[in-house]
Design an enzyme around this catalytic site. Structure first.
Site, PDB file in Angstrom:
ATOM      1  N   ASP A   8       0.887  -1.166   0.000  1.00 39.34           N
ATOM      2  CA  ASP A   8       0.000   0.000   0.000  1.00 39.34           C
ATOM      3  C   ASP A   8       0.924   1.215   0.000  1.00 39.34           C
ATOM      4  OD1 ASP A   8      -1.645   2.099   0.623  1.00 39.34           O
ATOM      5  OD2 ASP A   8      -2.372   1.286   2.526  1.00 39.34           O
ATOM      6  N   LYS A  70       3.330  11.457  -3.715  1.00 40.71           N
ATOM      7  CA  LYS A  70       2.317  10.725  -4.492  1.00 40.71           C
ATOM      8  C   LYS A  70       1.311  11.694  -5.123  1.00 40.71           C
ATOM      9  CE  LYS A  70      -1.180   7.150  -3.642  1.00 40.71           C
ATOM     10  NZ  LYS A  70      -1.759   6.314  -2.572  1.00 40.71           N
ATOM     11  N   GLU A 171      -7.013   0.802  -4.736  1.00 41.47           N
ATOM     12  CA  GLU A 171      -7.057   0.687  -3.267  1.00 41.47           C
ATOM     13  C   GLU A 171      -8.410   0.206  -2.735  1.00 41.47           C
ATOM     14  OE1 GLU A 171      -5.548   4.562  -2.215  1.00 41.47           O
ATOM     15  OE2 GLU A 171      -3.542   4.026  -2.891  1.00 41.47           O
ATOM     16  N   ASP A 193     -12.748   5.486   1.017  1.00 38.30           N
ATOM     17  CA  ASP A 193     -11.317   5.449   1.346  1.00 38.30           C
ATOM     18  C   ASP A 193     -10.781   6.882   1.417  1.00 38.30           C
ATOM     19  OD1 ASP A 193      -8.590   5.101   1.484  1.00 38.30           O
ATOM     20  OD2 ASP A 193      -8.420   3.823  -0.291  1.00 38.30           O
TER      21      ASP A 193
END
Ligand code: AMP
Length: 595
Positions: A8, A70, A171, A193
């Site tokens: 992850d 990211k 994800e 999420d």
């Protein structure tokens, strides 16, 4: 052959998991920690630091510490998002040759793939140490709302870290795997999420071992970091009001306030009020030190971030509509991502759904666990417990039309994989090349979407205008990554194409990076997908394509496959084929040269 793990790769923290003895578990490191901060830095001695070591020194070395990278991955330097980021990030961003974002740390310039690969390499090393075995294969997760460029960049980073990337997995889909596998469920679930940097919502049907995504959406620029920013802005404004000192120009002070804001925010998930105390943040005119010492209540925090939470609820509503699912038809809502621990988020979801969210998964571990299940299945080591996963495209992919609008080739939420063909014709006599721009995004206008690349079809045979027809086949794989092939319809010969990532030659030229890009040791041979080859655009001035109407529909030669009636096993239908990965391009070698 080494072991396979699930990774992850988070905006703020990353974590790895493995299936052993048929059971998935998070890999814990020395001291029992299960996550590694996604932070990279170079200290004053020139040493590279990754993870906890990098985070520890961030306050003292903010300009050479890269966090939340990211958020930048696969983005165009000129995008609005990057403009926004430049105002709040403490490190320096530089424009690359193809308008990609590069990061300057001390005197060296890094690609985002290099930064992410340093983090992945660290995860790999720590996992190897914890497991006492080599790790060389991984499933890496990405936000469902990542576009093609962002997915390719993560794939490239994994490869650069010496990993065989078995699959780039969404994800929320990974969280659904962690929740549903082995329970013989027949449910429609939603995965909400909210992590450090991104928000995703997916509606997923689970039927025993089949996981079918119905609709997905989100915001790759909404996460816990934005919650921290709101608290940070409030502290800066309060301090300025009280002392007439603007601390926003002091990078060290900003970093210290950001850290304190995050700590206070997390504390307020379990207590009603807390203090932000930061000693010696500045000086009075007489030289004596000034502290920040403020109280923050949960109520005030909710006032500062309420609109961000509302934005997520609005997106949930929209995605339910797209899935054709009423709230009552969703059996469970899973909350994942650290920021979903905030009581306000849980309260709003409960109000919206009319029932509390599921407690079936661990919000920090579900994504890594799901990735490890997938890695186990794809590595071919699972016995009769393969899972079938059917995902969708998060946002439309299309090509530019002459009026600036987007001709959509692949629709949002359409099942993957898929392919489409279109025919391009020449519009000038003896035209030798045709240019095609590809975009991804939800706007009807190309200029408002992310440009994935500019393809140029070269060495077209000389002929009168309209006499050459190039059939282009766009293939989008099960990860949502686009590949392209082209052939001359009359001769059947393949037409070579080159791709420039981002803007084309006729756009604003990018300045030279100040220093050559520094390679990250140890050197690993790096390849780009053939479809992503960048090269000088030669030949005639490219012209916009004419799209001939008769071939605009589904091609006769290559019918677009519907979702198969008998579902393929993922273990055999593994991700992108590595054979698609071509040789290192001149452009990319250039980036790695020197040091
Ligand atoms: P992730 O990317 O899932 O690791 O999420 C990290 C984000 O979750 C960061 O912005 C953290 O500040 C935030 N976070 C972690 N724990 C909590 C908590 N208990 N309450 C609120 N936010 C949290």
């Amino acid at each position: 052959m080494g072991k396979e793990i699930g990774i992850d790769l988070g905006t703020t923290n990353s974590c790895a998991a493995i299936v052993e003895g048929g059971k998935p578990r998070v890999i814990t490191y020395k001291g029992g920690q299960s996550t590694i901060p996604s932070v990279f830095a170079i200290d004053e001695k020139g040493d590279r630091l990754v993870g906890h070591d990098a985070k520890k020194q961030a306050q003292l070395n903010p300009t050479n510490t890269v966090a939340a990278a990211k958020r930048l991955i696969g983005r165009n330097y000129h995008s609005k998002t990057i403009e926004k980021v430049k105002q709040v990030f403490t490190y320096e961003l530089v424009e690359g040759e193809s308008s990609e974002v590069l990061i300057k740390v001390r005197d060296q310039i890094f690609t985002l793939e290099q930064i992410s690969s340093a983090i992945l390499r660290k995860i790999r090393e720590v996992a190897e140490e914890a497991l006492g075995a080599d790790v060389d294969q991984a499933v890496i997760t990405v936000p469902a709302y990542f576009n093609d460029r962002q997915r390719q960049a993560v794939r490239a980073a994994g490869k650069l870290a010496g990993l065989k990337v078995l699959r780039v997995l969404n994800e929320p889909t990974a969280a659904a795997l962690a929740y549903g596998l082995g329970k013989n469920l027949n449910q429609r679930i939603a995965v909400y999420d909210l992590g450090g940097g991104t928000f995703d919502i997916s509606v997923i049907d689970i039927k025993e071992r089949i996981f079918e995504v119905i609709a997905t959406g989100g915001d790759t620029f909404l996460g816990g970091v934005d919650f921290d920013d709101r608290v940070m802005q409030w502290v800066l404004e309060s301090f300025q009001k009280q002392h007439s000192i603007d601390l926003s120009y002091d990078r060290v002070a900003v970093q210290r306030i950001r850290d304190a804001a995050e700590t206070a925010k997390i504390e307020l998930s379990s207590v009603m009020r807390t203090r932000l105390h930061i000693p010696f943040i500045s000086k009075r005119e007489d030289g004596t030190g000034l502290d920040i010492d403020m109280e923050l209540s949960r109520e005030k925090l909710e006032e500062l971030v309420g609109d961000l939470v509302e934005r997520t609820i609005q997106t949930v509503e929209r995605i339910y509509r797209e899935a054709g699912a009423a709230r009552g038809q969703i059996d469970e809502v899973l909350l994942v991502g650290g920021q979903s621990r905030m009581p306000m988020v849980q309260r709003r979801i409960t109000e919206f759904m009319g029932k509390p969210p599921s407690k079936g998964v661990h919000p920090d571990e579900a994504v890594g666990i799901g990735a490890s299940i997938m890695a186990h299945s794809l590595a071919g080591v699972a016995n009769n417990d393969d899972v079938t996963l059917l995902d969708v495209l998060p946002m439309p992919i299309g090509i530019n039309k002459t009026d600036g609008s987007m001709h959509v080739l692949f629709q949002k939420n359409q099942p993957l994989p898929d392919y489409k063909s279109r025919t391009l014709t020449t519009s000038k006599d003896n035209q030798r090349s045709i240019m095609l721009r590809i975009y991804q995004g939800e706007s009807a206008l190309c200029s408002e979407n992310e440009i994935l690349g500019t393809f140029v079809f070269n060495n077209i045979r000389p002929a009168p205008k309209g006499k050459v027809q190039i059939e282009v086949t766009f293939h989008i794989d099960s990860e949502g990554i686009l590949n392209l092939t082209a052939r001359d319809k009359q001769t059947g010969q393949t037409v070579e194409s080159t791709l420039k990532l981002g803007k084309a030659k006729d756009d604003k030229p990018a300045p030279e990076p100040e220093k050559p890009v520094a390679p990250l040791p140890p050197p690993v041979a790096f390849t780009m997908p053939q479809s992503s080859m960048a090269a000088a655009i030669g030949g005639d001035a490219p012209v916009r394509p004419d799209l001939t109407e008769p071939t605009m529909g589904t091609p006769d030669a290559a019918p677009a496959p519907a979702r198969p009636a008998s579902l393929p096993k993922l273990a055999s239908a593994a991700s992108s084929d590595d054979s698609l990965w071509g040789k290192v391009t001149t452009w990319f070698r250039g980036l790695f040269a020197g040091g």
